[in-house]
Scaffold this active site. Structure first.
Site, short mmCIF file in Angstrom:
data_model
loop_
_atom_site.label_atom_id
_atom_site.label_comp_id
_atom_site.label_asym_id
_atom_site.label_seq_id
_atom_site.Cartn_x
_atom_site.Cartn_y
_atom_site.Cartn_z
N HIS A 173 17.14 -13.70 31.13
CA HIS A 173 16.20 -13.39 30.05
C HIS A 173 15.27 -14.48 29.81
CE1 HIS A 173 16.06 -11.39 26.23
NE2 HIS A 173 15.77 -12.53 25.44
N HIS A 187 15.26 -5.92 22.65
CA HIS A 187 16.52 -6.43 21.87
C HIS A 187 17.66 -5.25 22.26
CE1 HIS A 187 18.03 -9.64 18.85
NE2 HIS A 187 17.48 -10.20 19.73
N GLY A 197 4.32 -10.18 27.75
CA GLY A 197 5.23 -9.24 27.96
C GLY A 197 6.64 -9.67 28.17
#
Length: 730
Positions: free
Chosen positions: A49, A95, A529
């Protein structure tokens, strides 16, 4: 149970999501064994992430520069010049995992996080958009997820005072175990008033600003970098809890601090919290930081340095300021009701050092954690080229019933049940909101129109990730054209399964190539992005979903765009008369044929048609809709609001391909008869055919004097509300 300062071992590294090879790499980089807090910091910043370790090598294929680009990838958000000294600042983020575990707070904090990415740059947020994917609505938990996500998005955006103006919602069984919640924010700033996350100036102070730190969200970044299994709901403590009212105060306080020149550098505490903001600011600024963690304001007793560094509590910022400005910063924050405290200083060197009650908590070099984080060239297997399907016979087909099925599906029906929960007018600048082709707002104090859209046909991407991603880009181009906007920049949210699966990695590589080729062909750079991997549960990956967020500009707004028919309008088809049925929603949803070749875009044709539609809309001559999911018949139904329409199919044309075909630069235009000559003259050189007139109280389609479709306006409205009606009943 280990303390925060105990030495870490391989077993601890594995528990934190690191591989044995990464543990050895950590030991080599550090030259010693880390304590548990240091291990947690490495695990967070080396997570998929935060580090993009599986995707960075491929993201270099995207075009990121252009004459309008002010800030490309690498900052909190991208920025492009939109004229008159203004820039648009925007980004989309995922998310997904938090929203599957706890849909309301997961979606709400996704909105909060993307807002902070934008106003951290010094921009005032002016609109929010979202791109959502859910599984089968027949599953009771899926309805709970849809309801929670929609309420979370609406409540947070509504409370913070930023209108939610666009987006998309789709459904597929592949998302049963892993929904997608992608949030996009667009803001505006003066070009000379942008701010960056680059700590600098030895002796400058490090200021903590915003909410107190709690235990919510710890391990959020590593959780977002892992796949799910049947125990996913047990990860609820890793989901953050949002407070939109504090976020509103944070926006106003930060923008005031920036306006008064009190900010040297600033970054929000997003994924990995204080860890990411501290180390990334130091990395970008080429400096070190010294922190006193005992000064961090907390809302839970007994918190440790490990928890303080890894908490992802929401509505928090890290700011670098000159020592002489600290008291004024505190005064402004106090006036806005926010916690603010001095927790450290900028120092020479390339280390972040932290103390806890006078004791060394950790000492870590910046470079191995950020600049030299792992970067993998994962094995990948490109997907095979899809084969064309043999079309069924449409002889004697009941096209009215086919259209009923499409309109009643949650895929193609009205999304009003979703967007009616969103405030669309706060800020008093909205020109076009949900229900049209793209959002459009006025830049404050100007006549500049700022437009945005999110697009992705994941079904098409599942058939051909390259062509599907490219088609998402050109559909975004068409959507912007329908509000008169010229595209100026792209942000993307690339949602895929596990990168350790060569087939999934092949989908990703192909989609990035398609996205890059399309953006290059259209001259639209990618300025920001997000990559979201590991979207799978028990080995079942989602459909490849490379969401495209595109922003456009109308230099001088003369007319508010419209998207529905008016009595007496002529209705014209711009572009090819028929579309392609291979890979269409018609075959997928009506015939259960999930196959076909997705065509590569005709970029020159797309640019020519978009430029024409753009100019016609800016002059207020036409209402325009692009023909995409479901084909022309679905678009006709969407345009029938208070008036019906009668359309005639040319005699030598296949009715099915005319009505339900997709792909290509095809638009439906509606305009008063008095504009016919002007519109036809402007369209010279582009296929242009008047196919009907707005009249009556039904959607009627005829072919060779045979009535193929007849649906009343009352029935159309009823059908289009069917798919998501449950949202109004919960």
């Amino acid at each position: 149970m280990k303390r925060w300062d105990d030495g870490a071992e391989l077993a601890d590294a594995l528990d934190h999501g690191l591989s044995p090879q990464e543990w050895e790499r950590l030991l080599t980089a550090l030259g010693r064994t880390p304590n548990l807090t240091e291990l947690g910091i490495f695990a967070a910043l080396w997570s998929e992430h935060c580090s993009y370790k599986s995707s960075r090598v491929h993201l270099t294929n995207l075009p990121t520069s252009g004459p309008r680009v002010v800030q490309g990838p690498g900052e909190n958000a991208g920025a492009v010049d939109i004229g008159e000294g203004w820039v648009a600042v925007f980004k989309v983020e995922s998310h997904n995992h938090p929203s599957f575990i706890e849909p309301y707070q997961g979606a709400a904090t996704g909105v909060g996080g993307i807002l902070r990415d934008v106003f951290t740059m010094g921009a005032r947020p002016v609109m929010l958009l979202d791109s959502l994917r859910f599984g089968e609505l027949s599953l009771p938990r899926m309805r709970y997820l849809v309801d929670g996500v929609v309420r979370g998005i609406g409540d947070y955006g509504n409370c913070v005072g930023v209108p939610t103006l666009g987006g998309e919602v789709d459904f597929d069984p592949a998302y049963n175990g892993n929904i997608l919640v992608n949030a996009m924010c667009v803001g505006v700033a003066r070009k000379d008033k942008l701010f960056f996350a680059r700590a600098q100036g030895a002796g400058n102070r490090v200021i903590y600003l915003g909410s107190k730190t709690g235990r919510d969200g710890i391990h959020g970044a590593t959780m977002a970098s892992d796949t799910f299994d049947e125990t996913a709901e047990q990860k609820r403590p890793t989901v953050q809890v949002g407070d939109p009212f504090t976020e509103k105060l944070l926006i106003e306080a930060c923008l005031e601090l920036m306006e008064k020149g009190l900010v040297v550098a600033i970054q929000d505490m997003g994924a990995a919290g204080l860890t990411s903001s501290a180390f990334e600011m130091a990395a970008r600024g080429g400096c070190g930081l010294e922190l006193d963690l005992s000064r961090v304001p907390v809302r839970a007793e007994g918190m440790t340095p490990y928890e303080l560094m890894l908490s992802e509590s929401q509505e928090r910022m890290l700011l670098v300021a000159r020592p002489q400005d600290v008291q004024e910063i505190f005064a402004i924050c106090h006036r806005w009701g926010l916690d603010a405290c001095d927790i450290g200083e900028v120092v020479e060197g390339r280390e972040v050092v932290a103390y806890w009650k006078g004791e060394l908590a950790f000492r870590l070099p910046v470079a191995p954690l950020v600049d030299a984080a792992p970067r993998y060239e994962r094995p990948f297997q490109l997907p095979p080229s899809p084969s064309a399907v043999t079309l069924p016979s449409f002889s004697g087909r009941n096209f009215s019933e086919d259209l009923r099925r499409l309109l009643a599906s949650p895929h193609l029906g009205s999304k009003r049940a979703v967007y009616q929960q969103y405030d669309q007018t706060v800020g008093a600048a909205t020109l076009a909101g949900p229900g049209g082709e793209a959002a459009l707002v006025l830049v404050p104090g100007t006549r500049i129109g700022l437009a945005a859209t999110t697009d992705c046909n994941a079904f098409a991407c599942s058939l051909d990730p390259y062509a599907g991603a490219a088609q998402a880009v050109v559909e975004a181009l068409r959507n912007l054209a329908c509000v008169g906007a010229e595209p100026v920049g792209v942000t993307d949210c690339l949602n895929f399964g596990s990168p350790e699966n060569p087939q999934v990695m092949g989908q990703f590589v192909a989609a990035v190539q398609g996205l890059g080729d399309a953006c290059r062909a259209l001259g639209v750079p990618v300025v920001s992005g997000n990559v979201s991997f590991y979207n799978e549960t028990s080995g079942q990956a989602i459909l490849p979903t490379p969401t495209v967020g595109m922003v456009g500009v109308v230099p001088w707004v003369l007319h508010r765009p419209r998207f529905t028919l008016r009595d007496g309008d002529l209705v014209a088809l711009l572009g090819p008369v028929v579309g392609q049925l291979n890979g269409s929603r018609y075959l997928q949803l009506v015939w259960d044929i999930k196959a076909g070749v997705i065509p590569h875009p005709d970029y020159q044709g797309e640019k020519t048609a978009a430029e024409l539609v753009r100019s016609l809309v800016r002059l207020g001559l036409v209402a325009a809709r692009d023909i995409s999911d479901g084909g022309l018949a679905v678009i006709l139904a969407e345009m029938c609001d208070e008036i019906g329409v009668r359309v005639s199919i040319p005699g030598d044309v296949s009715p099915a391909s005319f009505l339900f075909g997709e792909w290509g630069p095809r638009y439906l235009l509606a305009f008063p008869e008095r504009f016919q000559e002007a519109v036809a003259a402007a369209a010279e050189g582009v296929p242009f055919l008047i196919v009907g007139r707005a009249e009556g109280d039904a959607l009627v389609v005829v072919h060779d004097d045979e009535e193929l479709i007849w649906l009343s306006l009352v029935e159309l409205a009823h059908l289009r509300e069917q798919g998501l009606r449950f949202l109004e009943e919960t």
